[in-house]
Scaffold this motif. Structure first.
Motif, PDB file in Angstrom:
ATOM      1  N   UNK C  29       0.837  -1.203   0.000  1.00 15.33           N
ATOM      2  CA  UNK C  29       0.000   0.000   0.000  1.00 15.33           C
ATOM      3  C   UNK C  29       0.873   1.254   0.000  1.00 15.33           C
ATOM      4  N   UNK C  30       1.911   1.256   0.830  1.00  9.55           N
ATOM      5  CA  UNK C  30       2.764   2.442   0.901  1.00  9.55           C
ATOM      6  C   UNK C  30       3.679   2.555  -0.310  1.00  9.55           C
ATOM      7  N   UNK C  31       4.155   1.398  -0.817  1.00 10.08           N
ATOM      8  CA  UNK C  31       5.166   1.497  -1.874  1.00 10.08           C
ATOM      9  C   UNK C  31       4.576   1.662  -3.265  1.00 10.08           C
ATOM     10  N   UNK C  32       3.347   1.230  -3.506  1.00  9.77           N
ATOM     11  CA  UNK C  32       2.799   1.289  -4.861  1.00  9.77           C
ATOM     12  C   UNK C  32       1.811   2.451  -5.025  1.00  9.77           C
ATOM     13  N   UNK C  33       1.712   3.328  -4.004  1.00  8.23           N
ATOM     14  CA  UNK C  33       0.680   4.361  -4.099  1.00  8.23           C
ATOM     15  C   UNK C  33       1.188   5.659  -4.724  1.00  8.23           C
ATOM     16  N   UNK C  34       2.323   5.613  -5.431  1.00  6.32           N
ATOM     17  CA  UNK C  34       2.825   6.865  -6.016  1.00  6.32           C
ATOM     18  C   UNK C  34       2.025   7.272  -7.244  1.00  6.32           C
ATOM     19  N   UNK C  36      -1.548   6.610  -9.751  1.00  7.83           N
ATOM     20  CA  UNK C  36      -2.897   6.080  -9.715  1.00  7.83           C
ATOM     21  C   UNK C  36      -3.012   4.821 -10.572  1.00  7.83           C
ATOM     22  N   UNK C  37      -2.344   4.813 -11.751  1.00  8.30           N
ATOM     23  CA  UNK C  37      -2.471   3.660 -12.648  1.00  8.30           C
ATOM     24  C   UNK C  37      -1.990   2.374 -12.002  1.00  8.30           C
ATOM     25  N   UNK C  38      -0.802   2.432 -11.382  1.00 10.88           N
ATOM     26  CA  UNK C  38      -0.297   1.198 -10.793  1.00 10.88           C
ATOM     27  C   UNK C  38      -1.105   0.824  -9.552  1.00 10.88           C
ATOM     28  N   UNK C  39      -1.598   1.829  -8.819  1.00 13.87           N
ATOM     29  CA  UNK C  39      -2.443   1.524  -7.657  1.00 13.87           C
ATOM     30  C   UNK C  39      -3.693   0.777  -8.115  1.00 13.87           C
ATOM     31  N   UNK C  40      -4.261   1.249  -9.220  1.00  9.80           N
ATOM     32  CA  UNK C  40      -5.455   0.623  -9.775  1.00  9.80           C
ATOM     33  C   UNK C  40      -5.153  -0.826 -10.180  1.00  9.80           C
ATOM     34  N   UNK C  41      -4.026  -1.021 -10.894  1.00  8.88           N
ATOM     35  CA  UNK C  41      -3.651  -2.366 -11.356  1.00  8.88           C
ATOM     36  C   UNK C  41      -3.487  -3.322 -10.192  1.00  8.88           C
ATOM     37  N   UNK C  42      -2.722  -2.882  -9.187  1.00 12.93           N
ATOM     38  CA  UNK C  42      -2.486  -3.752  -8.032  1.00 12.93           C
ATOM     39  C   UNK C  42      -3.795  -4.021  -7.293  1.00 12.93           C
ATOM     40  N   UNK C 106       3.166  -7.572 -13.466  1.00 10.31           N
ATOM     41  CA  UNK C 106       4.277  -7.204 -12.596  1.00 10.31           C
ATOM     42  C   UNK C 106       3.863  -7.115 -11.136  1.00 10.31           C
ATOM     43  N   UNK C 107       2.557  -6.951 -10.888  1.00  9.86           N
ATOM     44  CA  UNK C 107       2.111  -6.825  -9.504  1.00  9.86           C
ATOM     45  C   UNK C 107       1.876  -8.166  -8.833  1.00  9.86           C
ATOM     46  N   UNK C 144     -12.396  -2.891  -0.624  1.00  8.68           N
ATOM     47  CA  UNK C 144     -12.014  -1.915   0.398  1.00  8.68           C
ATOM     48  C   UNK C 144     -10.550  -1.523   0.267  1.00  8.68           C
ATOM     49  N   UNK C 145      -9.709  -2.519  -0.009  1.00  8.79           N
ATOM     50  CA  UNK C 145      -8.268  -2.250  -0.156  1.00  8.79           C
ATOM     51  C   UNK C 145      -8.017  -1.368  -1.371  1.00  8.79           C
ATOM     52  N   UNK C 146      -8.692  -1.689  -2.490  1.00 10.94           N
ATOM     53  CA  UNK C 146      -8.543  -0.894  -3.720  1.00 10.94           C
ATOM     54  C   UNK C 146      -8.949   0.554  -3.442  1.00 10.94           C
ATOM     55  N   UNK C 147     -10.070   0.721  -2.740  1.00 12.49           N
ATOM     56  CA  UNK C 147     -10.580   2.052  -2.417  1.00 12.49           C
ATOM     57  C   UNK C 147      -9.520   2.840  -1.638  1.00 12.49           C
TER      58      UNK C 147
END
Lengths: 221, 198, 195
Positions: C29-34, C36-42, C106-107, C144-147
């Protein structure tokens, strides 16, 4: 050798076998102890739910009754089996006189099922003591229903007033905020931040009391 | 590196929580009571020390392709030992910790130390690294839970030390406070490091 | 016991968000939240894996671990099921949907070590959920995690680095944002009625 196809598989298998056997040996040695612990903590909960009734009759303090476990459990508590009631049932007795009943009751909270022990007078109308034995509510919020100030509110409460009229007094209990002081007998203090859990406790008591009372109206105690 | 340097390095200079933000999943949820934090911390120290030792012991025979699987297997086995021990001897605490004992397995610190240190160093050194990293981790848990239990319940290790006049802060028991406290801790330590460097 | 799966689903998203109240899945959560696109993918990958593995682990627990009396090995078995499923998914996506593999693939390795996945399986066992409840709880927790990660990624993009004290940059400020989000989510606690 390390690059061959079979080496990693064989290595993995050996490791799995070694660790699985260590763990199963450990488990075999601890198994009895774990089961005994579980049984003991349940029996202690039953005894503590019935302790005040025993103490009123014999004059021994509740602390000394609790301290004398497991001997006091053997002496005062008897397990009962009521077919079709489908609830664990116990009674406290001294010299063949029944002092109180104790039932395991179940309900649902916000996160999962709850189990509680409730002891009642012999006419099954009044709660003597109430303890939660298992719940999965939010730690620090809903889980605070296990605290004594909350549980003690239910002591000496009437839960069924006139069973033949199918009208029960518990409907008229109402919750007030934790910080307020109850003004009359109908008011109970709710756990702050745990409205649903507090409501679930009342609902569990109401439903289960009705169930038990109805059962014993048609069956002998 | 001497043994002492390995220890200090693992416990403070590279402390997993504040330097690398690892392993806070299982850390924060139990920090509203100091006793739970201490027990979980001891579980992590035990697992980390022995897992590091074992992984390092077999490092020369472990094939690369199944390295991660072997490490997970070893870590999970030690966690199960901790779990069985708690169930048999401290059933109350085991019930309170619930799933968080099992979650030590996915605690990134364990995999992190196994990869970064144990798979390249001697068994005894790895053990010291494990103890150091585990102690550093436990220290962070205890600092956070000290604040949360003191303000949230008015007690320390379950002993009430603030009198009846104290009105507990519900917020300290709830989740958000853990995020804020950890952020403050990281802030303070980072500032100290930047000052020391300059 | 018999809490409706529907209620559990909403409760897992809002009133007891897996990340904001149970702190699970913090590392990625902390490392991939830089961005939006990758946050969405993960996040999408987490929803998918979480839903399927809670179903798989439920079956494994009730039809393998309990009958053979090896419940004490549940941690190892659960993590192996999760790792194997993620590995299998990776192969499948790479083979049949290469485009998806490049955006999502990659995720996947990150997910095996995501505490949320193992955590949901363990909660499911401890709270003795039924199959339907487990799947609903798994899916709800994933959403919930995605949100949570999407909100953090969105907020982090708006931050002006220069204005933040140097020691607080990165993880520190993300944790403070998360704390405020968690406070906000407490407001949802009345929306689900269990009756």
């Amino acid at each position: 050798m390390k690059d061959s196809f079979w080496y990693p598989i064989v290595f993995m298998l050996i490791m799995v076998v070694i660790f699985a056997s260590i763990l199963s040996v450990m488990y075999r040695f601890s198994q009895d102890k774990i089961l005994r612990q579980e049984r003991d903590s349940y029996q202690i909960a039953v005894l503590s739910t019935l302790a005040s009734a025993i103490s009123d009759y014999t004059g021994e303090s509740t602390e000394s009754i609790m301290a004398a476990y497991p001997e006091s459990y053997e002496r005062f508590v008897r397990s009962r089996d009521y077919p079709e009631l489908d609830r664990e049932s116990y009674q406290a007795e001294v010299d063949e006189e029944i002092l109180a009943y104790c039932f395991e009751i179940r309900g649902k909270g916000l996160w999962g099922s709850m189990q509680a022990l409730v002891s009642t007078t012999v006419d099954l109308r009044t709660i003597l003591d109430f303890n939660i034995v298992n719940q999965h509510e939010t730690p620090g919020l809903g889980a605070r229903i296990e605290e004594d100030w909350f549980l003690s509110q239910f002591r000496d409460r009437l839960f069924v007033v006139n069973p033949d009229a199918e009208e029960d007094i518990s409907q008229s209990y109402e919750f007030i905020a934790e910080t307020q002081t109850p003004e009359n007998e109908r008011q109970l203090r709710r756990v702050t931040g745990a409205t649903i859990t507090s409501d679930s406790v009342i609902k569990m008591l109401r439903d289960e009391f009705n169930h038990i009372y109805k059962y014993f109206r048609n069956n002998e105690l | 590196m001497t043994k002492k340097e390995i220890f200090v390095n693992a416990a403070f200079r590279e402390n997993s929580v504040w330097r690398q933000i690892l392993g806070i999943c299982s850390a924060l949820a139990v920090t509203n009571l100091m006793l739970n934090s201490l027990i979980l911390g001891l579980g992590v120290i035990f697992t980390l020390t022995l897992a590091n030792f074992t992984i390092s012991l077999i490092r020369n025979w472990t094939p690369r392709s199944v390295r991660m699987m072997i490490q997970t297997l070893i870590i999970a086995s030690y966690v199960i030992i901790v779990d069985i021990f708690l169930k048999a001897n401290l059933p109350e605490i085991s019930k309170q910790l619930g799933p968080y004992v099992g979650l030590i397995i996915t605690n990134c610190i364990l995999m992190g130390r196994a990869e970064a240190f144990a798979s390249q160093n001697k068994p005894f050194d790895s053990m010291i690294d494990g103890i150091g990293a585990g102690l550093g981790y436990t220290l962070v848990l205890l600092v956070i839970s000290f604040v949360r239990e003191l303000f949230g319940f008015g007690s320390i290790f379950g002993l009430r030390i603030l009198g009846d006049w104290w009105i507990s802060w519900s917020i300290m028991v709830m989740a958000p406070s853990a995020f804020f406290l950890l952020a403050l801790l990281i802030w303070a330590i980072n500032t100290y490091y930047y000052k020391a460097k300059a | 016991m018999d809490i409706s799966a529907f209620v559990l689903f909403w409760a897992a998203i809002f009133t007891s968000n897996i990340l904001l109240t149970n702190f699970l899945g913090m590392c990625s959560y902390l490392s991939v939240s830089r961005e939006i696109d990758s946050a969405m993918g993960l996040g999408l990958a987490v929803i998918f894996v979480l839903t399927i593995t809670s179903a798989l682990n439920w079956v494994v627990y009730h039809y393998l671990l309990v009958p053979f009396g090896i419940v004490y090995l549940q941690y190892i078995i659960f993590i192996v099921v999760i790792a194997a499923f993620v590995q299998f998914l990776e192969l499948l996506i790479e083979r049949y949907a290469p485009a998806l593999y490049y955006s999502l693939g990659i995720f996947l390795p990150l997910i095996t070590v995501n505490c949320a996945i193992l955590g949901v399986s363990l909660f499911m066992v401890i709270r003795s959920y039924s199959f339907i409840q487990s799947v609903a709880f798994g899916a709800g927790s994933g959403i919930g995690w995605l949100l949570a990660i999407l909100m953090l990624a969105g907020l982090r993009r708006k931050l002006k680095e220069k204005l933040i004290p140097i020691g607080l940059r990165g993880a520190g400020i993300s944790l403070i944002i998360t704390g405020i989000m968690a406070l906000g989510f407490i407001g949802f606690s009345g929306i689900v009625q269990v009756q």
